[in-house]
Design an enzyme around this catalytic site. Structure first.
Site, PDB file in Angstrom:
ATOM      1  N   ASN A   1       0.809  -1.224   0.000  1.00  0.00           N
ATOM      2  CA  ASN A   1       0.000   0.000   0.000  1.00  0.00           C
ATOM      3  C   ASN A   1       0.844   1.277   0.000  1.00  0.00           C
ATOM      4  O   ASN A   1       0.355   2.344   0.344  1.00  0.00           O
ATOM      5  CB  ASN A   1      -0.996  -0.012   1.171  1.00  0.00           C
ATOM      6  CG  ASN A   1      -0.317  -0.222   2.511  1.00  0.00           C
ATOM      7  OD1 ASN A   1       0.900  -0.079   2.618  1.00  0.00           O
ATOM      8  ND2 ASN A   1      -1.091  -0.555   3.521  1.00  0.00           N
TER       9      ASN A   1
ATOM     10  N   ARG B   1       2.769   6.649  11.841  1.00  0.00           N
ATOM     11  CA  ARG B   1       2.108   6.139  13.040  1.00  0.00           C
ATOM     12  C   ARG B   1       1.876   7.300  13.996  1.00  0.00           C
ATOM     13  O   ARG B   1       2.770   8.131  14.220  1.00  0.00           O
ATOM     14  CB  ARG B   1       2.948   5.064  13.738  1.00  0.00           C
ATOM     15  CG  ARG B   1       2.956   3.714  13.047  1.00  0.00           C
ATOM     16  CD  ARG B   1       1.589   3.017  13.051  1.00  0.00           C
ATOM     17  NE  ARG B   1       1.588   1.762  12.316  1.00  0.00           N
ATOM     18  CZ  ARG B   1       1.143   1.599  11.063  1.00  0.00           C
ATOM     19  NH1 ARG B   1       0.639   2.622  10.388  1.00  0.00           N
ATOM     20  NH2 ARG B   1       1.171   0.419  10.489  1.00  0.00           N
TER      21      ARG B   1
ATOM     22  N   GLN C   1      -6.363   3.745  18.279  1.00  0.00           N
ATOM     23  CA  GLN C   1      -7.290   3.522  17.168  1.00  0.00           C
ATOM     24  C   GLN C   1      -8.284   2.427  17.541  1.00  0.00           C
ATOM     25  O   GLN C   1      -7.842   1.371  17.965  1.00  0.00           O
ATOM     26  CB  GLN C   1      -6.500   3.120  15.904  1.00  0.00           C
ATOM     27  CG  GLN C   1      -5.628   4.238  15.400  1.00  0.00           C
ATOM     28  CD  GLN C   1      -4.990   3.965  14.041  1.00  0.00           C
ATOM     29  OE1 GLN C   1      -4.252   4.778  13.538  1.00  0.00           O
ATOM     30  NE2 GLN C   1      -5.262   2.832  13.450  1.00  0.00           N
TER      31      GLN C   1
ATOM     32  N   HIS D   1      -7.922   6.212   9.893  1.00  0.00           N
ATOM     33  CA  HIS D   1      -6.782   5.524   9.280  1.00  0.00           C
ATOM     34  C   HIS D   1      -7.248   4.771   8.024  1.00  0.00           C
ATOM     35  O   HIS D   1      -7.770   3.668   8.112  1.00  0.00           O
ATOM     36  CB  HIS D   1      -6.212   4.540  10.309  1.00  0.00           C
ATOM     37  CG  HIS D   1      -4.913   3.925   9.918  1.00  0.00           C
ATOM     38  ND1 HIS D   1      -4.191   3.141  10.770  1.00  0.00           N
ATOM     39  CD2 HIS D   1      -4.191   3.963   8.765  1.00  0.00           C
ATOM     40  CE1 HIS D   1      -3.079   2.735  10.171  1.00  0.00           C
ATOM     41  NE2 HIS D   1      -3.071   3.211   8.953  1.00  0.00           N
TER      42      HIS D   1
HETATM   43  P1  NAD Z   1      10.266   1.144   4.782  1.00  0.00           P
HETATM   44  O1  NAD Z   1      10.736   0.098   5.720  1.00  0.00           O
HETATM   45  O2  NAD Z   1      10.427   0.942   3.315  1.00  0.00           O
HETATM   46  O3  NAD Z   1      10.966   2.542   5.143  1.00  0.00           O
HETATM   47  C1  NAD Z   1      11.044   3.054   6.431  1.00  0.00           C
HETATM   48  C2  NAD Z   1      12.244   3.989   6.496  1.00  0.00           C
HETATM   49  O4  NAD Z   1      12.206   4.661   7.763  1.00  0.00           O
HETATM   50  C3  NAD Z   1      13.569   3.240   6.423  1.00  0.00           C
HETATM   51  O5  NAD Z   1      14.383   3.789   5.412  1.00  0.00           O
HETATM   52  C4  NAD Z   1      14.156   3.439   7.807  1.00  0.00           C
HETATM   53  O6  NAD Z   1      15.578   3.504   7.802  1.00  0.00           O
HETATM   54  C5  NAD Z   1      13.549   4.759   8.208  1.00  0.00           C
HETATM   55  N1  NAD Z   1      13.629   5.001   9.647  1.00  0.00           N
HETATM   56  C6  NAD Z   1      13.448   4.142  10.668  1.00  0.00           C
HETATM   57  N2  NAD Z   1      13.674   4.741  11.830  1.00  0.00           N
HETATM   58  C7  NAD Z   1      14.002   6.024  11.554  1.00  0.00           C
HETATM   59  C8  NAD Z   1      14.354   7.130  12.359  1.00  0.00           C
HETATM   60  N3  NAD Z   1      14.450   7.029  13.700  1.00  0.00           N
HETATM   61  N4  NAD Z   1      14.620   8.291  11.754  1.00  0.00           N
HETATM   62  C9  NAD Z   1      14.587   8.396  10.398  1.00  0.00           C
HETATM   63  N5  NAD Z   1      14.265   7.370   9.579  1.00  0.00           N
HETATM   64  C10 NAD Z   1      13.969   6.195  10.154  1.00  0.00           C
HETATM   65  O7  NAD Z   1       8.747   1.371   5.161  1.00  0.00           O
HETATM   66  P2  NAD Z   1       7.597   2.046   4.276  1.00  0.00           P
HETATM   67  O8  NAD Z   1       6.958   1.025   3.414  1.00  0.00           O
HETATM   68  O9  NAD Z   1       8.121   3.279   3.657  1.00  0.00           O
HETATM   69  O10 NAD Z   1       6.550   2.407   5.421  1.00  0.00           O
HETATM   70  C11 NAD Z   1       6.906   3.294   6.462  1.00  0.00           C
HETATM   71  C12 NAD Z   1       5.845   3.269   7.543  1.00  0.00           C
HETATM   72  O11 NAD Z   1       4.643   3.869   7.066  1.00  0.00           O
HETATM   73  C13 NAD Z   1       5.395   1.881   7.988  1.00  0.00           C
HETATM   74  O12 NAD Z   1       6.287   1.301   8.918  1.00  0.00           O
HETATM   75  C14 NAD Z   1       4.055   2.170   8.600  1.00  0.00           C
HETATM   76  O13 NAD Z   1       4.186   2.498   9.961  1.00  0.00           O
HETATM   77  C15 NAD Z   1       3.560   3.377   7.834  1.00  0.00           C
HETATM   78  N6  NAD Z   1       2.445   3.028   6.925  1.00  0.00           N
HETATM   79  C16 NAD Z   1       1.236   3.630   7.123  1.00  0.00           C
HETATM   80  C17 NAD Z   1       0.160   3.294   6.322  1.00  0.00           C
HETATM   81  C18 NAD Z   1      -1.180   3.961   6.474  1.00  0.00           C
HETATM   82  O14 NAD Z   1      -2.187   3.427   6.016  1.00  0.00           O
HETATM   83  N7  NAD Z   1      -1.259   5.124   7.082  1.00  0.00           N
HETATM   84  C19 NAD Z   1       0.309   2.313   5.328  1.00  0.00           C
HETATM   85  C20 NAD Z   1       1.570   1.761   5.122  1.00  0.00           C
HETATM   86  C21 NAD Z   1       2.621   2.105   5.946  1.00  0.00           C
END
Ligand code: NAD
Length: 390
Positions: free
Chosen positions: A149, A288, A317, A341
């Site tokens: 997603n 989040r 949530q 959400h």
């Molecule tokens: P991903 O794993 O591809 O990327 C996450 C990035 O965040 C990584 O590059 C990681 O190094 C970085 N990161 C981790 N800790 C960090 C910090 N302290 N400071 C800076 N960067 C940091 O994940 P993604 O697919 O891009 O998704 C990211 C997040 O988005 C998911 O973990 C989820 O919580 C959220 N998400 C939300 C929805 C929604 O419906 N709202 C849907 C999908 C994902």
């Protein structure tokens, strides 16, 4: 009630395993059990889910895998009842082998509850509702449908940025009230062009957001992440990495949060950090809710330190009716772009994460290797580099 009834009645007919009056042959699977208990915690879809079968991530439509699972002799419990020791979730987690959860209605897997599980599957992206350290210790694999997603969320981020910068929500509300006062809106409406925009977290979603921002001709694109973007992405996007967080936030007109929730990001955006934001900056958080301190963000918006806050994720949530993020406003009465959400659960996204969940289960039943990108925690260790520097 629908899900609970189905769940429990399915449970009651567990041995011998029957389907349409026929006893099912035992099915080989990774655990060596003939059939296993698979527990899914999904959100309630109500009338909408009955009318729209593509709402696959609901208790009613059950990710579309019930007959497939039952045809192989597995027991499938689906519920949205997840709070407290008497909830369907906590009752069935005791002897479930597989837990499927969705971030949209998270069943929180604590250390105490994670006793007999072998696999957790996140139907979506983001596995912070699982105690990942406990999963590592107990050899529980945590798998998610990585990438399922990310486009859906990146599009939502773009919408959120635009609606804040252009002051859209108060403009639309004015129209519904039957009024027409252009200056009341235009006094706080800007162009995206020429702004400095930064992403906190430049993984899959962060990178897609940067790609989508580029055609708007920003002054500069910045990112903050301990994992640097690959050279080809930097060349393509022209995004500059800023290594110090306070330095990063102080340069941005708009910040989008795209990092997972873990011990290094929980409460990261708090009063202390918000002081370093540019006065009147915009903050978009679809990652989040708990990455931002609820009260501190509400206070920053009220004071005008933030000119806008938008997103779809909340520290609790469903968010309670009195949650400050439902009602917070900037000094001009706008700046709130909060929704429930749903950014990652468009119908397109649901088709992808339902299919991905099925594939993960199929791999597990057949003892096949999982897609490496889908493995957050493998047997006994973190595989993902996204949940903090370890
Ligand atoms: P991903 O794993 O591809 O990327 C996450 C990035 O965040 C990584 O590059 C990681 O190094 C970085 N990161 C981790 N800790 C960090 C910090 N302290 N400071 C800076 N960067 C940091 O994940 P993604 O697919 O891009 O998704 C990211 C997040 O988005 C998911 O973990 C989820 O919580 C959220 N998400 C939300 C929805 C929604 O419906 N709202 C849907 C999908 C994902």
């Amino acid at each position: 009630a629908f899900a609970i009834k189905r769940g429990l009645s399915s449970s009651a007919s567990a041995t011998p395993r029957m389907l349409n009056g026929h006893t099912l042959a035992p099915t080989a699977n990774h655990s060596g059990n003939a059939g296993m208990k698979i527990l899914a915690v999904l959100y309630k879809g109500g009338e909408a889910a009955k009318q729209e079968p593509r709402l696959l991530g609901t208790v009613e439509n059950q990710l579309g895998i019930r007959s497939w699972l039952e045809s192989q002799g597995h027991e499938y419990i689906v519920t949205d009842d997840k709070e407290g020791p008497n909830s369907v979730f906590q009752q069935h987690i005791k002897d479930a082998e597989v837990l499927i959860t969705t971030p949209f209605h998270p069943g929180y897997l604590t250390r105490e509850l994670a006793k007999n599980l072998k696999v957790c599957v996140t139907a979506g992206v983001g596995s912070d509702h699982i105690d990942l350290d406990a999963a590592v210790e107990r050899d529980i694999q945590v798998l998610e449908v990585t990438g399922s997603n990310v486009t859906s969320v990146a599009e939502h981020v773009m919408m959120n940025i635009l609606l804040l910068v252009r002051n859209f929500v108060p403009a639309h509300e004015m129209i519904e009230r039957g009024e027409w006062r252009v200056s009341d809106i235009a006094r706080n409406a800007f162009d995206l062009e020429g702004k400095v925009i930064g992403t906190l977290g430049a993984g899959r979603i962060g990178r897609l957001v940067l790609e989508r921002l580029r055609p708007f001709n920003p002054k500069e694109l910045l990112y903050y992440d301990y994992n640097p973007l690959p050279a080809d992405a930097v060349a393509k996007l022209g995004a500059r990495r800023v290594e110090d967080l306070k330095d990063f936030v102080s340069q941005c007109d708009i910040i989008t949060v795209n990092a997972p929730l873990h011990e290094g990001t929980k409460g990261l955006i708090n009063a202390d950090l918000l002081k370093h934001f540019k006065k009147g900056a915009y903050l978009v958080n679809t990652a989040r809710g708990a990455i931002c301190n609820t009260e501190d963000v509400a206070a920053a918006l009220k004071s005008g330190q933030l000119n806008g806050y938008a997103g779809d994720v909340w520290n609790v949530q469903p968010a309670p009716k009195n949650h400050p993020w439902r009602y917070m406003k900037n000094p001009l009465g706008g700046g709130n772009g909060m929704t429930p959400h749903y950014s990652g659960t468009t119908l397109d996204a649901q088709a992808r994460y339902a299919a991905g969940t099925k594939q993960i289960l199929e791999n597990y039943f057949q003892g096949k290797a999982q897609e490496p990108a889908n493995i957050i925690v493998g047997v006994g260790k973190y595989e993902s580099k996204s949940y903090g520097q370890r």
